[in-house]
Write a protein that holds these residues in place. Sequence first.
Motif, PDB file in Angstrom:
ATOM      1  N   TYR A 155     -17.640 -48.945  14.216  1.00 18.77           N
ATOM      2  CA  TYR A 155     -18.356 -49.665  15.267  1.00 18.77           C
ATOM      3  C   TYR A 155     -17.624 -50.916  15.746  1.00 18.77           C
ATOM      4  CZ  TYR A 155     -22.377 -50.850  18.106  1.00 18.77           C
ATOM      5  OH  TYR A 155     -23.206 -51.118  19.178  1.00 18.77           O
ATOM      6  N   GLU A 156     -16.793 -51.504  14.911  1.00 20.59           N
ATOM      7  CA  GLU A 156     -16.073 -52.701  15.322  1.00 20.59           C
ATOM      8  C   GLU A 156     -15.010 -52.405  16.371  1.00 20.59           C
ATOM      9  OE1 GLU A 156     -16.717 -55.914  14.587  1.00 20.59           O
ATOM     10  OE2 GLU A 156     -18.520 -55.056  13.682  1.00 20.59           O
ATOM     11  N   GLU A 157     -14.442 -51.194  16.334  1.00 20.24           N
ATOM     12  CA  GLU A 157     -13.374 -50.845  17.275  1.00 20.24           C
ATOM     13  C   GLU A 157     -13.472 -49.363  17.626  1.00 20.24           C
ATOM     14  OE1 GLU A 157      -8.580 -51.582  17.955  1.00 20.24           O
ATOM     15  OE2 GLU A 157      -9.436 -51.724  15.943  1.00 20.24           O
ATOM     16  N   ALA A 158     -14.412 -49.021  18.483  1.00 19.67           N
ATOM     17  CA  ALA A 158     -14.605 -47.639  18.918  1.00 19.67           C
ATOM     18  C   ALA A 158     -14.143 -47.484  20.369  1.00 19.67           C
ATOM     19  CB  ALA A 158     -16.071 -47.248  18.788  1.00 19.67           C
ATOM     20  N   SER A 159     -14.089 -46.242  20.823  1.00 20.28           N
ATOM     21  CA  SER A 159     -13.713 -45.956  22.211  1.00 20.28           C
ATOM     22  C   SER A 159     -14.937 -45.897  23.109  1.00 20.28           C
ATOM     23  CB  SER A 159     -12.964 -44.620  22.288  1.00 20.28           C
ATOM     24  OG  SER A 159     -11.845 -44.601  21.440  1.00 20.28           O
ATOM     25  N   VAL A 160     -16.044 -45.375  22.564  1.00 19.58           N
ATOM     26  CA  VAL A 160     -17.268 -45.189  23.337  1.00 19.58           C
ATOM     27  C   VAL A 160     -18.441 -45.817  22.597  1.00 19.58           C
ATOM     28  CG1 VAL A 160     -18.916 -43.502  24.262  1.00 19.58           C
ATOM     29  CG2 VAL A 160     -16.454 -43.052  24.408  1.00 19.58           C
ATOM     30  N   TYR A 161     -19.148 -46.705  23.288  1.00 24.06           N
ATOM     31  CA  TYR A 161     -20.400 -47.276  22.804  1.00 24.06           C
ATOM     32  C   TYR A 161     -21.518 -46.825  23.739  1.00 24.06           C
ATOM     33  CZ  TYR A 161     -17.422 -50.412  20.066  1.00 24.06           C
ATOM     34  OH  TYR A 161     -16.493 -50.919  19.195  1.00 24.06           O
ATOM     35  N   PHE A 162     -22.729 -46.791  23.222  1.00 22.72           N
ATOM     36  CA  PHE A 162     -23.873 -46.360  24.014  1.00 22.72           C
ATOM     37  C   PHE A 162     -24.732 -47.574  24.369  1.00 22.72           C
ATOM     38  CE2 PHE A 162     -22.472 -42.821  21.429  1.00 22.72           C
ATOM     39  CZ  PHE A 162     -22.270 -41.867  22.407  1.00 22.72           C
ATOM     40  N   LYS A 163     -25.154 -47.635  25.633  1.00 23.60           N
ATOM     41  CA  LYS A 163     -25.916 -48.768  26.117  1.00 23.60           C
ATOM     42  C   LYS A 163     -27.219 -48.291  26.755  1.00 23.60           C
ATOM     43  CE  LYS A 163     -21.560 -51.145  26.992  1.00 23.60           C
ATOM     44  NZ  LYS A 163     -20.667 -51.749  28.009  1.00 23.60           N
ATOM     45  N   LYS A 164     -28.233 -49.130  26.691  1.00 27.38           N
ATOM     46  CA  LYS A 164     -29.566 -48.739  27.148  1.00 27.38           C
ATOM     47  C   LYS A 164     -29.614 -48.368  28.621  1.00 27.38           C
ATOM     48  CE  LYS A 164     -32.440 -51.067  23.722  1.00 27.38           C
ATOM     49  NZ  LYS A 164     -33.540 -52.044  23.491  1.00 27.38           N
ATOM     50  N   ASP A 165     -28.745 -48.965  29.446  1.00 27.41           N
ATOM     51  CA  ASP A 165     -28.808 -48.728  30.881  1.00 27.41           C
ATOM     52  C   ASP A 165     -27.875 -47.619  31.348  1.00 27.41           C
ATOM     53  OD1 ASP A 165     -26.439 -50.025  30.426  1.00 27.41           O
ATOM     54  OD2 ASP A 165     -26.666 -51.502  32.030  1.00 27.41           O
ATOM     55  N   MET A 166     -27.247 -46.888  30.423  1.00 26.59           N
ATOM     56  CA  MET A 166     -26.299 -45.856  30.857  1.00 26.59           C
ATOM     57  C   MET A 166     -27.022 -44.581  31.276  1.00 26.59           C
ATOM     58  SD  MET A 166     -24.566 -44.557  27.207  1.00 26.59           S
ATOM     59  CE  MET A 166     -23.030 -45.185  27.790  1.00 26.59           C
ATOM     60  N   ASP A 167     -26.384 -43.816  32.157  1.00 23.64           N
ATOM     61  CA  ASP A 167     -26.915 -42.533  32.613  1.00 23.64           C
ATOM     62  C   ASP A 167     -26.522 -41.462  31.597  1.00 23.64           C
ATOM     63  OD1 ASP A 167     -27.752 -40.275  33.912  1.00 23.64           O
ATOM     64  OD2 ASP A 167     -26.351 -40.437  35.592  1.00 23.64           O
ATOM     65  N   VAL A 168     -27.416 -41.198  30.648  1.00 27.36           N
ATOM     66  CA  VAL A 168     -27.106 -40.293  29.537  1.00 27.36           C
ATOM     67  C   VAL A 168     -26.726 -38.903  30.037  1.00 27.36           C
ATOM     68  CG1 VAL A 168     -28.048 -39.162  27.483  1.00 27.36           C
ATOM     69  CG2 VAL A 168     -28.582 -41.560  27.949  1.00 27.36           C
ATOM     70  N   ALA A 169     -27.467 -38.394  31.019  1.00 28.77           N
ATOM     71  CA  ALA A 169     -27.258 -37.019  31.492  1.00 28.77           C
ATOM     72  C   ALA A 169     -25.880 -36.817  32.107  1.00 28.77           C
ATOM     73  CB  ALA A 169     -28.332 -36.638  32.498  1.00 28.77           C
ATOM     74  N   SER A 170     -25.229 -37.890  32.516  1.00 28.39           N
ATOM     75  CA  SER A 170     -23.916 -37.746  33.145  1.00 28.39           C
ATOM     76  C   SER A 170     -22.789 -37.588  32.135  1.00 28.39           C
ATOM     77  CB  SER A 170     -23.627 -38.960  34.037  1.00 28.39           C
ATOM     78  OG  SER A 170     -23.415 -40.122  33.257  1.00 28.39           O
TER      79      SER A 170
END
Length: 285
Positions: free
Chosen positions: A83-98
């Motif tokens: 988690y300290e150095e990842a390529s992809v993080y998930f955020k509450k406002d992202m368009d999950v379906a995309s």
Amino acid sequence: MKKFLACALALTLTSAMFASCGSSDDSSSKAEAKTTTTTTTAATTTEATTTTAAPDSTAASGTESEGEAAKDISEMPATLKNYEEASVYFKKDMDVASIVEPFAEKDYENDESHVNLSIEELAGIPMLKVETLDQDNGNYKIPKIKFHMEKFFEGHEADLEKIFTIKADVVTKAVGEFTGDDGTKSLVPGNFMGAFVTQPTTGEGENSWNDLYDFGEAEWTSEWGSYELTMRPGIKDGATFVNSTEPQYVSLMRWGIPNQADFYIADLRFEDEDGNVIACANFGK
């Protein structure tokens, strides 16, 4: 010992079933997880070439020995490896379906389950939540999801060819009680068994199927478990991604289990052959 062997048998059956995977976009296989009330940690790796070594398996960070005290979910963030150095993080406002979608083979008539995909904060960390919705013969069916790699690397598709290793921090969390062979009920996620797969484009409107990590972990003490999944597409010809805007996928599936348990993906980490993290500019912190 008897219950340990039951889980070991489940892992053996899982590995055997992977031979039936095809090469189409919706290829998959199914193995039912055996029930047990003993903490078990095991992992197998499959690699389709005859000369290349299989990826290293990764031990579960959330599995405990029988008799130890249950861990509070507040301890979970410290177990995440990348988690300290990842390529992809998930955020509450992202368009999950995309960026991620479920498999829908024959409109869910096969072993895959309808799933709810959402972003939920777990112990203060926004994660992709995968909620399994369907049951069959008493077991929750198989949640199967695929991430759109061409979306993660949009505008810098040349970096797709550099990916040698893929890692994911995954957390399982019980929603419904598990009933053991002796009738004892406990709020534990139980077995976490499945496959981690790459599906690069073939350039002909199809995707290949490269099952590189068949995982088998379990948590029978706490309400949650934490695991790092690792696969190395760079060791297998045809498993790596190509410089293209066509759909390409990293796919993850968990075999069916008797109790309701969601799983969460905290991050994805893509590394080159030297172990350097490959950034995804639009999905960083």
